[in-house]
Design a protein around this motif. Structure first.
Motif, PDB file in Angstrom:
ATOM      1  N   ASP A 231     -16.936  30.540  13.775  1.00 55.19           N
ATOM      2  CA  ASP A 231     -16.948  29.320  13.134  1.00 55.19           C
ATOM      3  C   ASP A 231     -18.247  28.689  13.692  1.00 55.19           C
ATOM      4  O   ASP A 231     -18.655  28.467  14.972  1.00 55.19           O
ATOM      5  CB  ASP A 231     -16.067  28.609  13.834  1.00 55.19           C
ATOM      6  CG  ASP A 231     -15.725  27.183  13.369  1.00 55.19           C
ATOM      7  OD1 ASP A 231     -16.558  26.660  12.568  1.00 55.19           O
ATOM      8  OD2 ASP A 231     -14.756  26.157  13.943  1.00 55.19           O
ATOM      9  N   ASN A 264     -13.873  23.382  13.566  1.00 55.78           N
ATOM     10  CA  ASN A 264     -12.299  23.189  12.804  1.00 55.78           C
ATOM     11  C   ASN A 264     -11.269  24.194  13.396  1.00 55.78           C
ATOM     12  O   ASN A 264     -10.365  23.812  13.305  1.00 55.78           O
ATOM     13  CB  ASN A 264     -12.666  23.462  11.418  1.00 55.78           C
ATOM     14  CG  ASN A 264     -13.374  22.535  10.721  1.00 55.78           C
ATOM     15  OD1 ASN A 264     -13.323  21.297  11.006  1.00 55.78           O
ATOM     16  ND2 ASN A 264     -14.122  22.833   9.689  1.00 55.78           N
ATOM     17  N   GLU A 265     -11.805  25.306  13.773  1.00 57.66           N
ATOM     18  CA  GLU A 265     -10.938  26.433  14.317  1.00 57.66           C
ATOM     19  C   GLU A 265     -10.749  26.332  15.885  1.00 57.66           C
ATOM     20  O   GLU A 265     -10.239  27.344  16.358  1.00 57.66           O
ATOM     21  CB  GLU A 265     -11.343  27.666  13.805  1.00 57.66           C
ATOM     22  CG  GLU A 265     -11.332  27.779  12.287  1.00 57.66           C
ATOM     23  CD  GLU A 265     -10.092  27.328  11.758  1.00 57.66           C
ATOM     24  OE1 GLU A 265      -9.012  27.817  12.125  1.00 57.66           O
ATOM     25  OE2 GLU A 265     -10.217  26.852  10.414  1.00 57.66           O
ATOM     26  N   ARG A 321      -7.875  20.732  15.816  1.00 55.96           N
ATOM     27  CA  ARG A 321      -8.151  19.637  14.726  1.00 55.96           C
ATOM     28  C   ARG A 321      -6.921  19.586  13.725  1.00 55.96           C
ATOM     29  O   ARG A 321      -6.437  20.582  13.426  1.00 55.96           O
ATOM     30  CB  ARG A 321      -9.438  20.278  13.859  1.00 55.96           C
ATOM     31  CG  ARG A 321     -10.650  20.047  14.853  1.00 55.96           C
ATOM     32  CD  ARG A 321     -11.184  18.812  14.779  1.00 55.96           C
ATOM     33  NE  ARG A 321     -12.660  18.583  15.435  1.00 55.96           N
ATOM     34  CZ  ARG A 321     -13.218  17.523  16.029  1.00 55.96           C
ATOM     35  NH1 ARG A 321     -12.315  16.560  16.126  1.00 55.96           N
ATOM     36  NH2 ARG A 321     -14.518  17.557  16.653  1.00 55.96           N
ATOM     37  N   LYS A 323      -5.832  19.019   9.981  1.00 58.64           N
ATOM     38  CA  LYS A 323      -6.640  19.472   8.652  1.00 58.64           C
ATOM     39  C   LYS A 323      -6.638  18.156   7.945  1.00 58.64           C
ATOM     40  O   LYS A 323      -7.346  18.545   6.773  1.00 58.64           O
ATOM     41  CB  LYS A 323      -5.861  20.430   8.110  1.00 58.64           C
ATOM     42  CG  LYS A 323      -5.481  21.649   9.103  1.00 58.64           C
ATOM     43  CD  LYS A 323      -6.796  22.239   9.546  1.00 58.64           C
ATOM     44  CE  LYS A 323      -6.616  23.568  10.495  1.00 58.64           C
ATOM     45  NZ  LYS A 323      -7.779  24.037  10.759  1.00 58.64           N
TER      46      LYS A 323
END
Length: 357
Positions: A231, A264-265, A321, A323
């Motif tokens: 990521d 994000n991951e 996070r 989505k």
């Protein structure tokens, strides 16, 4: 070293016997019959056994690291040094605050990560990952992460004397794990940018003030200058043990750090010990501030924690996070959120150490 009291020795011998018998008993129904008294005894046992020990022992089952050829899952043991301000064991001991001792939240988080790493039902979430340990203190969770398969661990704290202690602990633990004599040590721990290789994992111990944007600059790059983690935004895993203590540390900077380091991951695992705070509920305030940064907070079910380390007052939180962009939703309208005041009273670290045990 002073010998324990005979009553304490008998108690811990009984505790060890109970734990070992439960480990060997594969009958799940038998394990479910654990009594309330047994849970209390186990909790008292692991909480207090080494609470005042200068050298706190840790036994952990390591997993295969990226650079190791085979999986050596036999338990290994290392020690981390605890420093108590009232003992004045080292220079500037009074400046170490609460970061120089192993708190119950650190043990709960360590054992949860160990269970995740060895869960046959899922992939090891730590294997080959870049990890940031926020408020690492003695470095006990950083060392555990290295042994559980991480590729790179940033062992960070905002207090310089605590970072120095962490470096000493990583250095001595590495010597212990490799059976290297102290007289043969070759790594200088005085340099600010010193690095350690612990069973194939690089550990960098450094000072990091939550949210100051300096940690991201340490991420390893490929030949084209791009971050090496999959990521492209920041760190893979963030861990933090017992750092939600508003009487000592405001919650917002911790949220700032998690937000800054999270892609994000990215997944954050925190241990939270329930304590009363007169101005607000720390758990609710953490969640409120997390929502404003599009961060979701989930409580890991107690049944998923390590059963040999029960603690009704300590939780593991999983932060990730959302989505969706919560700022677009009315229920998270920041204008309707009220700010809480942070106590400015001077804190007595020595008293806190004893009061919060």
């Amino acid at each position: 070293m002073q010998e324990p009291h005979p009553i304490a020795s008998a108690f811990f011998a009984s505790h060890d016997k109970t734990i070992e018998s439960r480990r060997l008993d594969n009958n799940s129904s038998a394990q479910q019959r654990t009594s309330f008294v047994s849970n209390i005894r186990n909790s008292i046992g692991w909480r207090t056994r080494f609470a005042s020990a200068t050298m706190h022992p840790v036994q952990i089952a390591p997993v295969e690291c990226r650079t190791l050829e085979s999986d050596n899952s036999s338990p290994v043991k290392f020690h981390v040094r605890q420093v108590f301000p009232e003992h004045n064991q080292i220079k500037q001991a009074s400046n170490l605050g609460t970061g120089a001792t192993v708190w119950p939240g650190s043990i709960i988080l360590l054992r949860y990560l160990e269970k995740l790493a060895h869960d046959p039902q899922q992939q090891n979430v730590l294997l080959g990952k870049v990890i940031a340990d926020l408020g690492s203190g003695t470095a006990i969770t950083s060392l555990a992460s290295a042994l559980l398969g991480a590729r790179l661990v940033f062992c960070t704290d905002g207090c310089d004397p605590v970072v120095d202690l962490a470096r000493q602990n990583i250095h001595s633990a590495n010597l212990e794990l490799t059976n290297t004599d102290e007289s043969l040590k070759g790594t200088s721990i005085e340099k600010e940018d010193c690095q350690f290789d612990v069973r194939g994992c690089k550990i960098i111990a450094k000072r990091y003030l939550w949210g100051d944007n300096t940690l991201l600059q340490e991420l390893p790059n490929d030949n084209e200058g791009n971050p090496m983690n999959t990521d492209t935004t920041q760190i893979d895993i963030i861990i933090s043990a017992d750092c939600i203590v508003p009487k000592l540390y405001p919650i917002k900077p911790l949220i700032d750090a998690i937000d800054e380091l999270s892609g994000n991951e990215t997944i954050t695992y925190l241990s939270y010990e329930q304590r009363y705070y007169i101005e607000y509920n720390p758990s609710e305030e953490f969640r409120r501030l997390a929502r404003l940064r599009n961060l979701k907070v989930e409580v890991v079910p107690s049944c998923e924690l390590n059963e040999f380390y029960p603690a009704n007052d300590i939780e593991i939180w999983k932060v990730s996070r959302y989505k969706i962009n919560l700022e677009e939703e009315d229920q998270f309208d920041t204008e309707q959120k009220t700010k809480v005041s942070i106590s400015q009273e001077k804190n007595n670290h020595e008293a806190l150490l004893w009061r919060m045990r």
